[in-house]
Design a protein around this motif. Structure first.
Motif, PDB file in Angstrom:
ATOM      1  N   PHE A  52       0.825  -1.200   0.000  1.00 19.09           N
ATOM      2  CA  PHE A  52       0.000   0.000   0.000  1.00 19.09           C
ATOM      3  C   PHE A  52       0.863   1.255   0.000  1.00 19.09           C
ATOM      4  O   PHE A  52       0.552   2.239  -0.655  1.00 19.09           O
ATOM      5  CB  PHE A  52      -0.949   0.028   1.202  1.00 19.09           C
ATOM      6  N   ARG A  53       1.939   1.216   0.755  1.00 18.10           N
ATOM      7  CA  ARG A  53       2.835   2.379   0.796  1.00 18.10           C
ATOM      8  C   ARG A  53       3.435   2.613  -0.590  1.00 18.10           C
ATOM      9  O   ARG A  53       3.491   3.749  -1.062  1.00 18.10           O
ATOM     10  CB  ARG A  53       3.955   2.165   1.813  1.00 18.10           C
ATOM     11  N   GLN A  54       3.881   1.545  -1.259  1.00 16.58           N
ATOM     12  CA  GLN A  54       4.425   1.689  -2.620  1.00 16.58           C
ATOM     13  C   GLN A  54       3.372   2.270  -3.551  1.00 16.58           C
ATOM     14  O   GLN A  54       3.667   3.137  -4.369  1.00 16.58           O
ATOM     15  CB  GLN A  54       4.884   0.331  -3.166  1.00 16.58           C
ATOM     16  N   MET A  55       2.143   1.767  -3.433  1.00 18.24           N
ATOM     17  CA  MET A  55       1.069   2.262  -4.290  1.00 18.24           C
ATOM     18  C   MET A  55       0.811   3.737  -4.010  1.00 18.24           C
ATOM     19  O   MET A  55       0.638   4.539  -4.938  1.00 18.24           O
ATOM     20  CB  MET A  55      -0.205   1.430  -4.062  1.00 18.24           C
ATOM     21  N   GLY A  56       0.809   4.124  -2.724  1.00 18.97           N
ATOM     22  CA  GLY A  56       0.601   5.521  -2.362  1.00 18.97           C
ATOM     23  C   GLY A  56       1.675   6.423  -2.935  1.00 18.97           C
ATOM     24  O   GLY A  56       1.392   7.511  -3.450  1.00 18.97           O
ATOM     25  N   GLU A  57       2.922   5.973  -2.862  1.00 21.25           N
ATOM     26  CA  GLU A  57       4.023   6.758  -3.419  1.00 21.25           C
ATOM     27  C   GLU A  57       3.899   6.877  -4.931  1.00 21.25           C
ATOM     28  O   GLU A  57       4.184   7.925  -5.516  1.00 21.25           O
ATOM     29  CB  GLU A  57       5.370   6.136  -3.042  1.00 21.25           C
ATOM     30  N   GLU A  58       3.437   5.817  -5.579  1.00 22.29           N
ATOM     31  CA  GLU A  58       3.252   5.861  -7.037  1.00 22.29           C
ATOM     32  C   GLU A  58       2.112   6.807  -7.409  1.00 22.29           C
ATOM     33  O   GLU A  58       2.220   7.573  -8.364  1.00 22.29           O
ATOM     34  CB  GLU A  58       2.999   4.458  -7.578  1.00 22.29           C
ATOM     35  N   PHE A  59       0.998   6.755  -6.641  1.00 24.99           N
ATOM     36  CA  PHE A  59      -0.097   7.696  -6.884  1.00 24.99           C
ATOM     37  C   PHE A  59       0.416   9.125  -6.745  1.00 24.99           C
ATOM     38  O   PHE A  59       0.111  10.001  -7.553  1.00 24.99           O
ATOM     39  CB  PHE A  59      -1.249   7.478  -5.903  1.00 24.99           C
ATOM     40  N   LYS A  60       1.182   9.364  -5.688  1.00 24.55           N
ATOM     41  CA  LYS A  60       1.736  10.696  -5.437  1.00 24.55           C
ATOM     42  C   LYS A  60       2.600  11.155  -6.608  1.00 24.55           C
ATOM     43  O   LYS A  60       2.497  12.296  -7.065  1.00 24.55           O
ATOM     44  CB  LYS A  60       2.569  10.658  -4.153  1.00 24.55           C
ATOM     45  N   ARG A  61       3.438  10.266  -7.121  1.00 22.13           N
ATOM     46  CA  ARG A  61       4.313  10.606  -8.246  1.00 22.13           C
ATOM     47  C   ARG A  61       3.501  10.902  -9.502  1.00 22.13           C
ATOM     48  O   ARG A  61       3.708  11.918 -10.163  1.00 22.13           O
ATOM     49  CB  ARG A  61       5.301   9.466  -8.509  1.00 22.13           C
ATOM     50  N   ARG A  62       2.554  10.022  -9.803  1.00 22.34           N
ATOM     51  CA  ARG A  62       1.784  10.171 -11.043  1.00 22.34           C
ATOM     52  C   ARG A  62       0.867  11.387 -11.046  1.00 22.34           C
ATOM     53  O   ARG A  62       0.576  11.949 -12.095  1.00 22.34           O
ATOM     54  CB  ARG A  62       0.950   8.923 -11.295  1.00 22.34           C
ATOM     55  N   PHE A  63       0.368  11.758  -9.880  1.00 26.27           N
ATOM     56  CA  PHE A  63      -0.611  12.836  -9.809  1.00 26.27           C
ATOM     57  C   PHE A  63      -0.084  14.060  -9.082  1.00 26.27           C
ATOM     58  O   PHE A  63      -0.856  14.893  -8.603  1.00 26.27           O
ATOM     59  CB  PHE A  63      -1.899  12.333  -9.154  1.00 26.27           C
ATOM     60  N   ALA A  64       1.219  14.224  -9.024  1.00 25.59           N
ATOM     61  CA  ALA A  64       1.840  15.331  -8.285  1.00 25.59           C
ATOM     62  C   ALA A  64       1.379  16.691  -8.796  1.00 25.59           C
ATOM     63  O   ALA A  64       1.261  17.632  -8.016  1.00 25.59           O
ATOM     64  CB  ALA A  64       3.362  15.224  -8.355  1.00 25.59           C
TER      65      ALA A  64
END
Length: 106
Positions: free
Chosen positions: A35-47
């Motif tokens: 979940f943490r990896q997914m959250g970081e990826e969401f953050k990167r993609r939608f920054a």
């Protein structure tokens, strides 16, 4: 999100009717590190976007909400007036091990 695809290939189970079950790491047993990896990826993609909601199609979204509450953005969610609650109230979480301790129910 290659890491998620890899995890689905590794641990996902295809049932009759081509139903993909991922409950061993996304629903019934939540992998907090994933979940943490997914959250970081969401953050990167939608920054560069102004995101104020994440909707899921299933109750499994609670894992993402709990994880978000532990990230710096969790305070901002509360400040904006959005509740971040669960009947399973998290007492503590060890980031290193991904261990979550829930507050005992009264």
């Amino acid at each position: 999100m290659n890491f998620l695809e890899e995890r689905i290939v590794k641990d996902g189970v295809v049932k009759a009717g081509n139903i993909l079950k991922v409950d061993s790491f996304l629903n019934h047993q939540m992998d907090v590190r994933l979940f943490r990896q997914m959250g970081e990826e969401f953050k990167r993609r939608f920054a560069d976007k102004s995101i104020n909601k994440i909707l899921t199609i299933e109750a499994s979204g609670i894992g993402i909400a709990i994880e978000k509450g532990f990230q710096p953005g969790g305070a901002k969610i509360h400040e904006m007036g959005y509740p971040l609650e669960s009947l399973a109230i998290v007492e503590s979480m060890d980031d290193a091990t991904g261990t979550v301790v829930f507050r005992p129910q009264p």
